[in-house]
Design an enzyme around this catalytic site. Sequence first.
Site, short mmCIF file in Angstrom:
data_model
loop_
_atom_site.label_atom_id
_atom_site.label_comp_id
_atom_site.label_asym_id
_atom_site.label_seq_id
_atom_site.Cartn_x
_atom_site.Cartn_y
_atom_site.Cartn_z
CE1 TYR A 9 -3.63 2.29 -0.24
CE2 TYR A 9 -2.95 3.16 1.89
CZ TYR A 9 -3.74 3.23 0.75
OH TYR A 9 -4.61 4.28 0.61
CB SER A 11 -8.28 10.90 2.83
OG SER A 11 -9.00 9.91 2.11
CD GLN A 30 -10.49 12.91 -1.01
OE1 GLN A 30 -10.32 12.18 -0.02
NE2 GLN A 30 -11.20 12.53 -2.06
CE1 TYR A 82 -11.28 9.74 -4.43
CE2 TYR A 82 -10.90 9.10 -2.14
CZ TYR A 82 -10.43 9.32 -3.42
OH TYR A 82 -9.11 9.11 -3.70
CB THR A 87 -10.74 13.38 -5.41
OG1 THR A 87 -10.00 13.87 -4.29
CG2 THR A 87 -9.84 12.53 -6.29
CE LYS A 104 -5.57 15.29 -4.10
NZ LYS A 104 -5.53 13.95 -4.72
CB SER A 113 -3.66 16.43 -8.29
OG SER A 113 -3.40 15.17 -7.70
CG HIS A 159 -5.28 10.06 -7.26
ND1 HIS A 159 -6.60 10.42 -7.15
CD2 HIS A 159 -5.02 9.25 -6.20
CE1 HIS A 159 -7.13 9.84 -6.08
NE2 HIS A 159 -6.18 9.13 -5.49
CG ASP A 179 -1.15 16.51 -5.27
OD1 ASP A 179 -1.19 16.13 -6.46
OD2 ASP A 179 -1.96 16.11 -4.42
N GLY A 236 4.98 14.49 -6.75
CA GLY A 236 6.43 14.44 -6.95
C GLY A 236 7.22 15.54 -6.26
C1 FNR Z 1 -3.26 9.11 -2.21
N1 FNR Z 1 -3.96 10.14 -2.85
C2 FNR Z 1 -5.27 10.38 -2.49
N2 FNR Z 1 -5.96 11.40 -3.10
C3 FNR Z 1 -7.23 11.68 -2.73
O1 FNR Z 1 -7.83 12.60 -3.29
N3 FNR Z 1 -7.83 10.94 -1.74
C4 FNR Z 1 -7.23 9.91 -1.11
O2 FNR Z 1 -7.80 9.28 -0.23
C5 FNR Z 1 -5.91 9.59 -1.51
N4 FNR Z 1 -5.22 8.55 -0.93
C6 FNR Z 1 -3.91 8.31 -1.25
C7 FNR Z 1 -3.21 7.27 -0.61
C8 FNR Z 1 -1.87 7.05 -0.90
C9 FNR Z 1 -1.14 5.95 -0.20
C10 FNR Z 1 -1.20 7.88 -1.85
C11 FNR Z 1 0.27 7.68 -2.16
C12 FNR Z 1 -1.90 8.88 -2.50
C13 FNR Z 1 -3.28 11.05 -3.80
C14 FNR Z 1 -2.68 12.21 -3.03
O3 FNR Z 1 -3.65 13.07 -2.50
C15 FNR Z 1 -1.77 13.07 -3.89
O4 FNR Z 1 -2.46 13.51 -5.03
C16 FNR Z 1 -0.47 12.39 -4.32
O5 FNR Z 1 -0.02 11.49 -3.33
C17 FNR Z 1 0.58 13.47 -4.57
O6 FNR Z 1 1.76 12.92 -5.02
P1 FNR Z 1 3.04 12.64 -4.07
O7 FNR Z 1 3.30 13.85 -3.21
O8 FNR Z 1 2.69 11.44 -3.26
O9 FNR Z 1 4.11 12.39 -5.07
#
Ligand code: FNR
Length: 359
Positions: free
Chosen positions: A18, A98, A121, A123, A149, A226, A248, A250, A282, A284
Amino acid sequence: MHYHKDAKLFNNKFWVGYFFSQSSSVEAEGRRHYFRYRLRPKLLRDVSKRDVRTSILGQEIAFPIAVSPTAMQRMAHPEGEVATARAATSLGTGVILSSWSTSSIEEVAAGCSPNGPRWFQLYVYKDRDVVRDLVRRAEKEGYTALFVTVDTPILGRRLADVRNKFALPSHLRLANFSTKQQHSSGVKSMQDSGLAAYVASLIDPSLNWEHIEWLKSITSMPIVLKGILTAEDAKLAVQHNVDGIMVSNHGARQLDGVLATIDALPEVVEAVRGSNVEVYLDGGVRSGTDVFKAIALGARAVFIGRPSLWGLAYDGEAGVRKVLELIRDEFSLSMALSGCTSIADITPDLIQKDRFLVM
Ligand code: FNR
């Protein structure tokens, strides 16, 4: 990287699958795009004092780096989202919670520093009453914006989750839903990814602009979309009177081959020019110069996802604080060495894009 000792309690397959395989080659590829942007520093500018403050939707933050929503943070540390929120707000920045958090909207609000910026955030569930309830509770608990999102009407095919038959460990639940609801405990191990099955059964795949209009009718919170990556969608967002856009992808976990966010940012910024829509990014962001580059290209602030999870797994609240402090201090240093003393000084002429991506 040291993992938190409690992490070892969890089935290694969940853990590795995960969180850590999320630093996949796809993510590494996204990172390379930042290297294409070179800095053009201005010198002899007296950078002895620097102000890194900015604001998001009118709310001041101490520096332009906040925390993206990541689901199920109690898998990384027993204090999960509460620790992350405490870390961010104690430093004067904010956190997006989240919908799929393992600490509830109320627990996280109680854990934040007083008036600490917190955003929710969303869904969009098929069941509108579920959405109404989340929005109402976020408003009541002092969350000051809704980050909707929009890139996940259906879950991307996440091969690590499929391989591991991803499921939420049985001692955890999605805390924003009552224990009676399938919404709370539905991320179960199946043949395939439990998360993919959860999304397929409960999240609305018909998500479209009408939902955004509907959300605007049920909340007074500002709405940020997002997941926008193109000028076309950014223009539609302006027409629908949203308040912000988070560029983003994601974390490169939805659509393989999609644009890197740093490359998508300029066209989105250009498309909203003249409106009041704020643009964030967001994906990277790992160092202060990444933040600097995103701001020079027009982002108002950036958010970090995985790095905050790594800090959380390493040392809970202190670990997340450490990660934010590191990136904040590097950012301030990159400002100084580029001749900037305020965020407003970070302009596009400080950046040059190399034409070729060196692999
Ligand atoms: C996420 N991301 C994410 N986005 C969102 O809108 N709701 C969520 O619940 C989640 N959950 C989630 C879990 C995990 C383990 C990761 C790695 C990512 C995406 C997150 O918000 C975001 O867009 C990215 O993680 C940004 O990239 P970096 O900083 O991880 O490179």
